[in-house]
Scaffold this active site. Structure first.
Site, PDB file in Angstrom:
ATOM      1  N   LYS A  72       0.946  -1.501   0.292  1.00  0.00           N
ATOM      2  CA  LYS A  72      -0.344   0.119   0.357  1.00  0.00           C
ATOM      3  C   LYS A  72       0.898   1.305  -0.058  1.00  0.00           C
ATOM      4  O   LYS A  72       2.123   0.872   0.509  1.00  0.00           O
ATOM      5  CB  LYS A  72      -0.879  -0.052   1.280  1.00  0.00           C
ATOM      6  CG  LYS A  72      -2.246   1.285   1.598  1.00  0.00           C
ATOM      7  CD  LYS A  72      -2.916  -0.021   0.138  1.00  0.00           C
ATOM      8  CE  LYS A  72      -4.405   1.181  -0.214  1.00  0.00           C
ATOM      9  NZ  LYS A  72      -5.529   0.115  -0.749  1.00  0.00           N
ATOM     10  N   GLY A 179     -27.415  -0.209  -2.869  1.00  0.00           N
ATOM     11  CA  GLY A 179     -26.310  -0.159  -3.890  1.00  0.00           C
ATOM     12  C   GLY A 179     -26.369   0.010  -5.183  1.00  0.00           C
ATOM     13  O   GLY A 179     -25.920  -1.106  -5.457  1.00  0.00           O
ATOM     14  N   GLY A 181     -25.046   1.680  -7.772  1.00  0.00           N
ATOM     15  CA  GLY A 181     -23.713   2.440  -8.579  1.00  0.00           C
ATOM     16  C   GLY A 181     -22.965   1.646  -9.675  1.00  0.00           C
ATOM     17  O   GLY A 181     -23.994   1.136  -9.895  1.00  0.00           O
ATOM     18  N   HIS A 182     -21.868   1.657  -9.684  1.00  0.00           N
ATOM     19  CA  HIS A 182     -20.674   1.744 -10.669  1.00  0.00           C
ATOM     20  C   HIS A 182     -21.471   0.418 -11.001  1.00  0.00           C
ATOM     21  O   HIS A 182     -21.443  -0.574 -11.678  1.00  0.00           O
ATOM     22  CB  HIS A 182     -19.500   1.694 -10.660  1.00  0.00           C
ATOM     23  CG  HIS A 182     -19.378   3.122 -10.713  1.00  0.00           C
ATOM     24  ND1 HIS A 182     -18.958   4.350 -10.514  1.00  0.00           N
ATOM     25  CD2 HIS A 182     -19.155   4.135 -12.175  1.00  0.00           C
ATOM     26  CE1 HIS A 182     -18.956   5.251 -11.044  1.00  0.00           C
ATOM     27  NE2 HIS A 182     -18.601   5.732 -11.907  1.00  0.00           N
ATOM     28  N   VAL A 183     -21.151  -0.534  -9.773  1.00  0.00           N
ATOM     29  CA  VAL A 183     -20.893  -2.226  -9.701  1.00  0.00           C
ATOM     30  C   VAL A 183     -21.435  -2.303  -9.776  1.00  0.00           C
ATOM     31  O   VAL A 183     -22.368  -3.408 -10.462  1.00  0.00           O
ATOM     32  CB  VAL A 183     -19.578  -2.824  -8.098  1.00  0.00           C
ATOM     33  CG1 VAL A 183     -19.869  -4.088  -8.117  1.00  0.00           C
ATOM     34  CG2 VAL A 183     -18.303  -2.315  -8.333  1.00  0.00           C
TER      35      VAL A 183
END
Ligand SMILES: NC(=O)c1ccc[n+]([C@@H]2O[C@H](COP(=O)([O-])OP(=O)(O)OC[C@H]3O[C@@H](n4cnc5c(N)ncnc54)[C@H](O)[C@@H]3O)[C@@H](O)[C@H]2O)c1
Length: 366
Positions: A72, A179, A181-183
């Site tokens: 990360k 949800g 959204g995009h996914v």
């Protein structure tokens, strides 16, 4: 115990900002993990985040059988600092140089606070970067592939629950998607196409039009989690699965892309005791990163990369079977499996461990 392989903290020569790269493990392949650009009260809080998130990436890649380890990057912005265009560019160049200094042992991608465009700037200093825009030869928006990975995991769950196979896996089954959204939108479309009976919700009322388009039921966001349904699909924000919620659930299984779905680890054990299989989010949501890594770091064709995303189905099936055989939650089964894989890595002596939380303590439900 220091469980990480290497941690580098450097003041960016151009930006003057603290840049942290933590490699938790490269025992199973070069480490990967996004670049977080975020405000922290103190840079040491950014270091804590980098240590935690890089370990989570090891868990994600190793569980999904991706030939990479966990890392990360965190750029710790002091409170109140706002980056204008040139300053942002400076810090991204600094990040690119630090990534490059790892000589291919670590690659970065977008995360909270960074975008595909930012990855393009980082790529001026290193090739060890993924999820660049399609327009410059990158793999583009990961959402469709994340959705494809969740769909593969859903198939595995229905095979486990009902012995169903192929296109019939979800036909006639009730699925609640939280949800859009995009996914969530892409996933809802796939499930509708495959004959699932959908209920959908979003806090954004404008998403109702998708329900109409797909012939899906719309429900209020507050009711979706406890709806009677074969499958619950968390595709919004994390932390929705709480200790208090578990006794109220009326679903047979839970699989979704939302990150960090469990409000605490103990929820995995409670779900297990209630006989509700939960596919760990770090596995179900891995499709986007699997696609990007295969395309941009390992040179796979789109078809081959998509095939690897579909592999989430077989991995999920194996994980659920293992968990059932051992009588433990899929989350604990995944933690144990990753611990074993790291211990068996060629460089095991120096391989970092993953905190196998054997004692995931679950409060009594009453
Ligand atoms: N985009 C990816 O490729 C990807 C990859 C891995 C994980 N994820 C995770 O999957 C989840 C969805 O990602 P996304 O890219 O679709 O995000 P998004 O922001 O495009 O969509 C999230 C949707 O959830 C809705 N929402 C927020 N709170 C809600 C609530 N309480 N109830 C119902 N709806 C709510 C929002 O209105 C929005 O439409 C996130 O947790 C994300 O971290 C995404």
């Amino acid at each position: 115990m220091f469980s990480h392989e290497q941690v580098s903290v450097r003041r960016g020569p151009r930006s003057g900002l603290p840049i942290i790269i933590a490699i938790h493990s490269s025992a199973l392949g070069p480490a990967v993990g996004g670049c977080r650009l975020w405000h922290y009260p103190d840079w040491r809080d950014g270091l804590t985040d980098a240590l935690r998130l890089s370990e989570a990436m090891t868990l994600k890649t190793a569980t999904a059988n991706v030939p990479h380890g966990g890392g990360k990057t965190v750029v710790a912005l002091p409170p109140g600092v706002v980056l204008d265009g040139p300053a942002r560019r400076d810090v991204l160049r600094d990040v690119g140089e630090l990534v490059e200094s790892f000589g291919g042992r670590y690659a970065t991608g977008p995360d909270v606070g960074t975008s595909a465009e930012d990855m393009n700037i980082i790529s001026e200093a290193t090739r060890q970067v993924f999820c660049r825009p399609e327009s410059v030869g990158g793999s583009g928006d990961p959402a469709p592939y994340t959705a494809a990975g969740v769909r593969a995991a859903i198939g595995a769950v229905f095979r486990l629950l009902e012995g169903r196979n192929g296109a019939n896996e979800v036909r006639g089954r009730t699925v609640t998607v939280i949800g859009l959204g995009h996914v969530g939108t892409q996933l809802a479309r796939m499930l509708a196409r495959d004959g699932a009976m959908l209920t959908v919700t979003d806090v954004d009322e404008r998403r109702r039009s998708l329900a109409e388009e797909l012939g899906a039921e719309w429900c209020a966001p507050g009711q979706a989690l406890t709806a009677e349904t074969d499958l619950l699909v968390p595709a919004a924000l994390g932390g929705q699965l709480t200790v208090e919620l578990v006794p109220e659930l009326r679903c047979r299984a839970i699989v979704g892309p939302a990150n960090n779905q469990l409000a605490e680890d103990a929820v995995a054990e409670l779900l297990h005791r209630r006989g509700i299989p939960w596919v760990p989010d770090y596995l179900a949501s891995a499709g986007g990163v699997i696609f990007a890594l295969a395309r941009e770091l390992r040179g796979a064709t789109p078809d081959e990369a998509l095939r690897q995303v579909g592999g989430i189905g077989a991995v999920t099936e194996e994980l659920l079977h293992n968990a059932a055989r051992l009588g433990i939650s899929p989350h604990l089964a995944a933690l144990r499996r990753v611990g074993e894989r790291l211990a068996a890595a060629p460089d095991a002596e120096s391989a970092p461990t993953i905190a196998v939380r054997e004692a995931i303590k679950a409060p009594m439900m009453n």
